[in-house]
Design an enzyme around this catalytic site. Sequence first.
Site, mmCIF file in Angstrom:
data_model
loop_
_atom_site.group_PDB
_atom_site.id
_atom_site.type_symbol
_atom_site.label_atom_id
_atom_site.label_comp_id
_atom_site.label_asym_id
_atom_site.label_seq_id
_atom_site.Cartn_x
_atom_site.Cartn_y
_atom_site.Cartn_z
ATOM 1 N N CYS A 130 0.814 -1.213 0.000
ATOM 2 C CA CYS A 130 0.000 0.000 0.000
ATOM 3 C C CYS A 130 0.850 1.266 0.000
ATOM 4 O O CYS A 130 1.941 1.290 0.549
ATOM 5 C CB CYS A 130 -0.875 0.044 1.240
ATOM 6 S SG CYS A 130 -1.877 -1.409 1.467
ATOM 7 N N HIS A 159 17.961 -37.235 -5.511
ATOM 8 C CA HIS A 159 17.100 -37.575 -4.368
ATOM 9 C C HIS A 159 15.659 -37.110 -4.583
ATOM 10 O O HIS A 159 14.927 -36.923 -3.616
ATOM 11 C CB HIS A 159 17.675 -36.971 -3.093
ATOM 12 C CG HIS A 159 19.036 -37.508 -2.763
ATOM 13 N ND1 HIS A 159 19.253 -38.823 -2.432
ATOM 14 C CD2 HIS A 159 20.256 -36.919 -2.764
ATOM 15 C CE1 HIS A 159 20.551 -39.017 -2.223
ATOM 16 N NE2 HIS A 159 21.180 -37.875 -2.421
ATOM 17 N N GLU A 219 8.872 -15.066 -10.272
ATOM 18 C CA GLU A 219 8.264 -13.765 -9.956
ATOM 19 C C GLU A 219 7.725 -13.058 -11.191
ATOM 20 O O GLU A 219 6.630 -12.511 -11.162
ATOM 21 C CB GLU A 219 9.308 -12.835 -9.311
ATOM 22 C CG GLU A 219 9.532 -13.046 -7.840
ATOM 23 C CD GLU A 219 10.594 -12.093 -7.276
ATOM 24 O OE1 GLU A 219 10.398 -11.626 -6.163
ATOM 25 O OE2 GLU A 219 11.613 -11.832 -7.949
ATOM 26 N N GLU A 246 18.111 -17.746 -6.275
ATOM 27 C CA GLU A 246 17.745 -16.393 -6.676
ATOM 28 C C GLU A 246 17.299 -16.380 -8.139
ATOM 29 O O GLU A 246 16.332 -15.723 -8.506
ATOM 30 C CB GLU A 246 18.918 -15.441 -6.413
ATOM 31 C CG GLU A 246 18.730 -14.016 -6.882
ATOM 32 C CD GLU A 246 17.543 -13.287 -6.291
ATOM 33 O OE1 GLU A 246 16.911 -13.781 -5.336
ATOM 34 O OE2 GLU A 246 17.209 -12.213 -6.814
ATOM 35 N N LYS A 276 13.600 -15.220 -9.436
ATOM 36 C CA LYS A 276 13.397 -14.183 -10.468
ATOM 37 C C LYS A 276 12.452 -14.703 -11.541
ATOM 38 O O LYS A 276 11.525 -14.022 -11.954
ATOM 39 C CB LYS A 276 14.710 -13.773 -11.140
ATOM 40 C CG LYS A 276 15.677 -12.920 -10.380
ATOM 41 C CD LYS A 276 15.257 -11.494 -10.161
ATOM 42 C CE LYS A 276 14.413 -11.366 -8.954
ATOM 43 N NZ LYS A 276 15.016 -11.227 -7.674
ATOM 44 N N LYS A 313 6.595 -4.600 -3.675
ATOM 45 C CA LYS A 313 8.012 -4.268 -3.567
ATOM 46 C C LYS A 313 8.459 -4.298 -2.119
ATOM 47 O O LYS A 313 9.525 -4.780 -1.788
ATOM 48 C CB LYS A 313 8.242 -2.871 -4.164
ATOM 49 C CG LYS A 313 9.681 -2.411 -4.139
ATOM 50 C CD LYS A 313 10.500 -3.203 -5.126
ATOM 51 C CE LYS A 313 11.984 -2.917 -5.008
ATOM 52 N NZ LYS A 313 12.769 -4.012 -5.589
ATOM 53 N N ARG A 371 5.372 -0.429 -6.004
ATOM 54 C CA ARG A 371 5.325 -1.210 -4.772
ATOM 55 C C ARG A 371 4.328 -2.366 -4.859
ATOM 56 O O ARG A 371 4.357 -3.255 -4.010
ATOM 57 C CB ARG A 371 4.948 -0.296 -3.598
ATOM 58 C CG ARG A 371 5.985 0.776 -3.363
ATOM 59 C CD ARG A 371 5.454 1.810 -2.424
ATOM 60 N NE ARG A 371 5.279 1.283 -1.086
ATOM 61 C CZ ARG A 371 6.190 1.363 -0.127
ATOM 62 N NH1 ARG A 371 7.326 1.941 -0.361
ATOM 63 N NH2 ARG A 371 5.947 0.882 1.062
ATOM 64 N N ASN A 421 -2.068 2.280 5.714
ATOM 65 C CA ASN A 421 -1.190 1.144 5.379
ATOM 66 C C ASN A 421 -1.023 0.304 6.633
ATOM 67 O O ASN A 421 -0.861 0.866 7.716
ATOM 68 C CB ASN A 421 0.207 1.630 4.967
ATOM 69 C CG ASN A 421 0.210 2.323 3.622
ATOM 70 O OD1 ASN A 421 -0.808 2.384 2.952
ATOM 71 N ND2 ASN A 421 1.351 2.856 3.250
ATOM 72 N N GLY A 422 -0.993 -0.996 6.498
ATOM 73 C CA GLY A 422 -0.796 -1.853 7.666
ATOM 74 C C GLY A 422 -2.029 -2.691 7.946
ATOM 75 O O GLY A 422 -2.909 -2.826 7.090
ATOM 76 N N TRP A 464 -3.135 -2.691 -1.449
ATOM 77 C CA TRP A 464 -2.793 -4.089 -1.741
ATOM 78 C C TRP A 464 -3.635 -4.895 -0.768
ATOM 79 O O TRP A 464 -3.433 -4.833 0.446
ATOM 80 C CB TRP A 464 -1.300 -4.289 -1.507
ATOM 81 C CG TRP A 464 -0.775 -5.610 -1.963
ATOM 82 C CD1 TRP A 464 -0.474 -5.974 -3.236
ATOM 83 C CD2 TRP A 464 -0.449 -6.733 -1.144
ATOM 84 N NE1 TRP A 464 0.017 -7.255 -3.253
ATOM 85 C CE2 TRP A 464 0.037 -7.747 -1.987
ATOM 86 C CE3 TRP A 464 -0.534 -6.996 0.233
ATOM 87 C CZ2 TRP A 464 0.444 -8.990 -1.509
ATOM 88 C CZ3 TRP A 464 -0.130 -8.225 0.698
ATOM 89 C CH2 TRP A 464 0.355 -9.218 -0.171
HETATM 90 C C1 G6P Z 1 9.360 -8.532 -1.353
HETATM 91 C C2 G6P Z 1 10.023 -8.072 -2.635
HETATM 92 C C3 G6P Z 1 11.337 -8.825 -2.824
HETATM 93 C C4 G6P Z 1 12.225 -8.652 -1.619
HETATM 94 C C5 G6P Z 1 11.513 -9.045 -0.314
HETATM 95 C C6 G6P Z 1 12.310 -8.606 0.905
HETATM 96 O O1 G6P Z 1 8.954 -9.851 -1.479
HETATM 97 O O2 G6P Z 1 9.172 -8.283 -3.742
HETATM 98 O O3 G6P Z 1 11.997 -8.341 -3.979
HETATM 99 O O4 G6P Z 1 13.367 -9.432 -1.774
HETATM 100 O O5 G6P Z 1 10.253 -8.393 -0.230
HETATM 101 O O6 G6P Z 1 12.352 -7.209 0.919
HETATM 102 P P1 G6P Z 1 13.490 -6.338 1.572
HETATM 103 O O7 G6P Z 1 13.088 -4.913 1.268
HETATM 104 O O8 G6P Z 1 13.448 -6.632 3.050
HETATM 105 O O9 G6P Z 1 14.779 -6.712 0.958
#
Ligand code: G6P
Length: 611
Positions: free
Chosen positions: A2, A507, A491, A484, A488, A606, A27, A100-101, A75
């Site tokens: 949000c 395994h 995502e 990672e 990616k 984000k 975000r 927000n929250g 969100w």
């Molecule tokens: C969300 C974002 C990720 C990020 C994660 C942790 O899931 O989409 O890209 O890695 O939060 O966020 P931070 O700001 O703590 O690195």
Amino acid sequence: MCGIVGAIAERNITPILVEGLKRLEYRGYDSAGVAVFTQEGMLDRCRRAGKVSELEQGLVEGPLLGRLGIAHTRWATHGAPCERNAHPHFSGQALAVVHNGIIENHEALREQLKGLGYAFTSDTDTEVIVHLLNHKLKELPDLADALKAAVAELHGAYGLAVISAAQPDRLLAARSGSPLVIGLGLGENFLASDQLALRQVTDRFIYLEEGDIAEIRRDSVKIWDQAGQAVQREQVQYHEGAEAADKGEYRHFMLKEIHEQPKVVQRTLEGRLGDDHVLVNAFGPRAAELFAKVRNVQIVACGTSYHAGMVARYWLEGLAGIPCQIEVASEFRYRKVVVQPDTLFVTISQSGETADTLAALRNAKELGYLASLAICNVGTSSLVRESDLTLLTLAGPEIGVASTKAFTTQLVSLMLLTLSLGQVRGTLAAGVEADLVEELRRLPTRLGEALAMDKTVEKVAELFAEKNHTLFLGRGAQYPVAMEGSLKLKEISYIHAEAYPAGELKHGPLALVDADMPVVTVAPNNELVEKLKSNLQEVRARGGELIVFADREAGIDNGEGTHVVAMPHIGDALAPILYTIPLQLLSYYVAVLKGTDVDQPRNLAKSVTVE
Ligand code: G6P
């Protein structure tokens, strides 16, 4: 997640609010809305499910003009992402709130307020705030007094903004667990959940602290702290250029941010390296004294930042001989933890506002860790402000939801941490620090060479466009790199991707391998490469197609069903940083081929500021 924007001015503020929302789009959100105190002397609003562009269209059909207003991107947590649940929420025509929250006691409050005759029009937890405030105003006519009384009854996390038709000369804000920043203008002031939203109107900011309540007028700002005492908070001038504001020559922010990596890695290193050693005081004046006592490291993080921490474990134990544990924050915070003596507690976060990571830090403070260190990209974030030591990653604002340059600068920062701890504790093998400092200096050039493979990787991406599943394999510190890479891909392309340590292939995951399941792997030329080659044979023998990013000297060649992309040579320690680049490019080009929303993938945010 949000976003909040608010404004009080002598000009029409609706375009400022909408522009602010656009800057927060990255975000992640699923509805948007704006409320203003109109020239007719009443509160009015426009809300839409979907993107800010839908809201803009709504504002074309029914313009809102006013000098006081609040706006929000939501969100969904409580209640579906539809117009009825979008913020701002009203209490009658008297009050509007954006939030927000999460309000955890919203059900009890809702029952109580219904009993008092308030009618609810949404399924959100937020709506209780605005009715509760309305109720408090009956006894405490001043908006700030009533807000103080109302937030005292809220449990959970909030960053919120309120406007009132009866007191239209002020905008109220309250922060507890969700960040807010006031933007200072000339004869006008603003509010947002992230200063990026206000960069078009000001570069002077005041960050609210936990528990603060602010009354923002056109020409003054009053702040009260958690205890209700009036306080002055520091003004911060934001110096960095508007680097994140546009995509420049790039089609997406993500691609721009991938290509920024040589530059931002350079910046992360600047001023932190001596001739042949790392400058330990880069971690703050107390670092040398604290690091000398460190016997263990506990790392906590989420998402991509967690993967950076996993790489760091290989470095801390392998290079500096310091025992290291790593855990995702959402698990760590709810687990009974046994703390080893003299353990440094390290959080890694791009935003510094991730709810689980912050909560883990707050718990850690009660648990007797030696000290806390935040490796973070936002200097003004809660995580930085609440940690004993900080190392800023200096990646600059990252707009693409899928993290790229934040990850590589985290890795560089964690290498600086490894070398600093090893240096102070005297645990590094002779020559290691000087060699790695030299290699770090050359790293931006190596990253540039990897980025030059852009077009080759774009071609490889075509192999994935029609696939539904992929497997990523890695060994040693390349295992988290594989994790990672798979994160990616899932995502942004929505292709199911899993990462395994290559030795685990037989395994279980080998059962899935066939011609429809490409297997991606990274193969620097290190002591594990021969073992990795055997794993690749296991895949080929089952008809699986291999995509291998391999060191030129690794002895892995192109062949039927094996697509090798040659990588520049790099020493083993920094290889995880370099090998991240082709995996970022791969997921990017697969997503482009699939036509997904690369910078704002569905359902993701984000900065995850709620649990
Ligand atoms: C969300 C974002 C990720 C990020 C994660 C942790 O899931 O989409 O890209 O890695 O939060 O966020 P931070 O700001 O703590 O690195």
